[in-house]
Design a protein around this motif. Sequence first.
Motif, short mmCIF file in Angstrom:
data_model
loop_
_atom_site.label_atom_id
_atom_site.label_comp_id
_atom_site.label_asym_id
_atom_site.label_seq_id
_atom_site.Cartn_x
_atom_site.Cartn_y
_atom_site.Cartn_z
N THR A 151 0.77 -1.18 -0.15
CA THR A 151 0.04 0.12 0.27
C THR A 151 0.76 1.22 0.03
O THR A 151 0.48 2.19 -0.61
CB THR A 151 -0.84 0.16 1.14
OG1 THR A 151 -1.83 -1.02 1.21
CG2 THR A 151 -1.72 1.33 1.29
N ILE A 152 1.92 1.25 0.48
CA ILE A 152 2.96 2.36 0.81
C ILE A 152 3.86 2.49 -0.39
O ILE A 152 3.87 3.34 -1.31
CB ILE A 152 4.00 2.30 1.93
CG1 ILE A 152 3.22 2.38 3.16
CG2 ILE A 152 5.01 3.31 1.88
CD1 ILE A 152 4.12 2.18 4.29
N LEU A 153 4.13 1.18 -1.32
CA LEU A 153 4.91 1.24 -2.34
C LEU A 153 4.11 1.67 -3.63
O LEU A 153 4.70 2.37 -4.34
CB LEU A 153 5.22 -0.29 -2.49
CG LEU A 153 6.50 -0.36 -3.66
CD1 LEU A 153 7.78 0.47 -3.31
CD2 LEU A 153 6.81 -2.00 -3.91
N ILE A 154 2.86 1.45 -3.59
CA ILE A 154 2.23 1.75 -4.94
C ILE A 154 2.10 3.52 -5.02
O ILE A 154 1.71 3.86 -6.02
CB ILE A 154 0.79 1.08 -5.02
CG1 ILE A 154 0.00 1.64 -3.78
CG2 ILE A 154 0.77 -0.28 -5.05
CD1 ILE A 154 -1.46 1.12 -3.89
N HIS A 155 2.41 3.98 -4.10
CA HIS A 155 2.30 5.45 -4.10
C HIS A 155 3.62 5.96 -5.26
O HIS A 155 3.31 7.33 -5.80
CB HIS A 155 2.46 6.26 -2.72
CG HIS A 155 1.11 5.83 -1.93
ND1 HIS A 155 -0.07 6.26 -2.32
CD2 HIS A 155 0.94 5.27 -0.58
CE1 HIS A 155 -0.99 6.20 -1.42
NE2 HIS A 155 -0.28 5.62 -0.48
#
Length: 271
Positions: A151-155
């Motif tokens: 969820t953090i990485l997809i930003h």
Amino acid sequence: MEFTKITPHPDLDEFIECYWMMYSDNTLPIVEKIIPDGFTEIIFNYRDIYESKINEEWNLQSPNLLAGQLRTFFYLQNTGTTGSIAIKLKPAALTQLFGLSMDQYVDKIVDLDSFPHVALKQLKEKILAICNNGENKKESIIKKVLDDYFTILIHTALVNPIKKPLELILNSNGMANVAEMAASAGIGERQLERLFKKYIGLSPKYYARIIRFNHIFQLIKSKKNSWANIVYLAGYYDQSHFIRNFKSFTGEDPSSYFFEEKNMANFFLKK
């Protein structure tokens, strides 16, 4: 062998197909055939390692792996007990999330530790923490850790320029042609080929062929279709074309393939 599939958070649908786990205390060597399914994987083996046979020779794998797109089948064999936690990624996700050029990883299973990549290192550390704390079989914990990480990485993920062609391939069960794919993205066929090489590793035509092959397993799963009907519904010209295609991906004739056997290939191909 215990196989477990975990559904990621809906926000990750563009990037993650599923998380999966594999566990067994059996040390008897068992050969498994791995068949192309159109997805890539990051795999962590926290118990004994596996060995693989891709080009006629058995080679020991490293504990932490990245697997690119496959064009045909290969074999795996355990060297002892099994314990694996893995992420099955959507076709373009390794490029979107980690900036990898996927033409370098076709038919390859590579040592994840060989990547000087901060985000991949962080993922490994999170998985190892789960295993070191004895939480490697707790689905809820694994799901939360992986959901939080991605969820953090997809930003910071790259935009997928072949999203529409991929959707067309998947929605048509691999029966879309290259002209239709290019039109869906508003680009020429040459540009489509270049983008598929980078983001998928395979040509759009070959990737569609894999997805069409995968659809066979869904048609057989229904147990309502005759072989003649399956050939037609899967979009093959005739039965001989169907058999040649099936054998190129599995090494077997469809009439002799064990579709109901509990193994790695069927676990993933039977959605």
